[in-house]
Motif scaffolding. Structure first.
Motif, PDB file in Angstrom:
ATOM      1  N   MET A   1       2.232 -49.107 -23.730  1.00 62.66           N
ATOM      2  CA  MET A   1       3.118 -49.187 -24.893  1.00 62.66           C
ATOM      3  C   MET A   1       4.560 -49.404 -24.469  1.00 62.66           C
ATOM      4  O   MET A   1       5.281 -50.175 -25.088  1.00 62.66           O
ATOM      5  N   GLU A   2       4.984 -48.753 -23.383  1.00 65.19           N
ATOM      6  CA  GLU A   2       6.350 -48.965 -22.888  1.00 65.19           C
ATOM      7  C   GLU A   2       6.550 -50.404 -22.444  1.00 65.19           C
ATOM      8  O   GLU A   2       7.610 -50.983 -22.690  1.00 65.19           O
TER       9      GLU A   2
ATOM     10  N   ASP B   1       8.909 -44.258 -15.164  1.00 66.69           N
ATOM     11  CA  ASP B   1       8.954 -42.814 -14.955  1.00 66.69           C
ATOM     12  C   ASP B   1       7.668 -42.166 -15.434  1.00 66.69           C
ATOM     13  O   ASP B   1       7.015 -42.644 -16.352  1.00 66.69           O
ATOM     14  N   SER B   2       7.329 -41.026 -14.825  1.00 65.87           N
ATOM     15  CA  SER B   2       6.088 -40.355 -15.196  1.00 65.87           C
ATOM     16  C   SER B   2       6.194 -39.690 -16.570  1.00 65.87           C
ATOM     17  O   SER B   2       5.192 -39.482 -17.225  1.00 65.87           O
ATOM     18  N   LYS B   3       7.373 -39.332 -16.998  1.00 66.67           N
ATOM     19  CA  LYS B   3       7.570 -38.748 -18.326  1.00 66.67           C
ATOM     20  C   LYS B   3       8.467 -39.666 -19.143  1.00 66.67           C
ATOM     21  O   LYS B   3       9.349 -40.318 -18.612  1.00 66.67           O
ATOM     22  N   ILE B   4       8.229 -39.688 -20.437  1.00 70.92           N
ATOM     23  CA  ILE B   4       8.985 -40.582 -21.308  1.00 70.92           C
ATOM     24  C   ILE B   4      10.240 -39.877 -21.817  1.00 70.92           C
ATOM     25  O   ILE B   4      10.212 -38.690 -22.151  1.00 70.92           O
ATOM     26  N   ASN B   5      11.321 -40.597 -21.856  1.00 67.16           N
ATOM     27  CA  ASN B   5      12.588 -40.114 -22.388  1.00 67.16           C
ATOM     28  C   ASN B   5      12.420 -39.882 -23.892  1.00 67.16           C
ATOM     29  O   ASN B   5      11.908 -40.755 -24.594  1.00 67.16           O
ATOM     30  N   PRO B   6      12.852 -38.725 -24.429  1.00 68.65           N
ATOM     31  CA  PRO B   6      12.675 -38.448 -25.860  1.00 68.65           C
ATOM     32  C   PRO B   6      13.311 -39.498 -26.781  1.00 68.65           C
ATOM     33  O   PRO B   6      12.742 -39.835 -27.815  1.00 68.65           O
ATOM     34  N   ASP B   7      14.469 -40.032 -26.398  1.00 65.82           N
ATOM     35  CA  ASP B   7      15.104 -41.073 -27.211  1.00 65.82           C
ATOM     36  C   ASP B   7      14.268 -42.347 -27.214  1.00 65.82           C
ATOM     37  O   ASP B   7      14.111 -43.003 -28.239  1.00 65.82           O
ATOM     38  N   LYS B   8      13.728 -42.685 -26.045  1.00 65.67           N
ATOM     39  CA  LYS B   8      12.892 -43.881 -25.958  1.00 65.67           C
ATOM     40  C   LYS B   8      11.600 -43.680 -26.737  1.00 65.67           C
ATOM     41  O   LYS B   8      11.110 -44.607 -27.373  1.00 65.67           O
TER      42      LYS B   8
END
Length: 100
Positions: free
Chosen positions: A83-84, A36-43
């Motif tokens: 990093m992901e 995804d282009s934006k990272i999930n806050p929990d992730k």
């Protein structure tokens, strides 16, 4: 003489077959992973905790620039996708430190 020639051809075809199979397998495994282009806050929180644990650094040493999608670790930078990918492949870390 004939046996030696047939053996040579058999080994040659075996080597070629192995090369063709391994090349096709590499193509399948190297398919790009869509992130995804934006990272999930929990992730993001899990990745920051992962970085602190694995790199032995404090929370003040880890910064994330959401606009540029870059992690800053002291004076080193790493893109969010890099990093992901590292985090997503850290199975031993997840088994040891993350309780589902």
């Amino acid at each position: 003489m004939k046996i030696k020639t047939h053996l040579t051809y058999a080994l040659l075809f075996c080597a070629l077959g192995t090369t063709v199979i391994s090349c096709s397998k590499d193509k399948e495994e190297s398919a790009p992973v869509e992130i995804d282009s934006k990272i999930n806050p929990d992730k993001l929180k899990r990745i920051e905790k992962f970085m602190m644990t694995m790199f032995g650094i404090s929370s003040e040493s880890v910064k994330y620039n959401e606009a540029k999608e870059i992690f800053y670790i002291h004076e080193t930078t790493m893109s969010r996708t890099e990093m992901e990918t590292i985090y997503d492949n850290a199975n031993e870390y997840k088994l040891k430190y993350e309780k589902n």
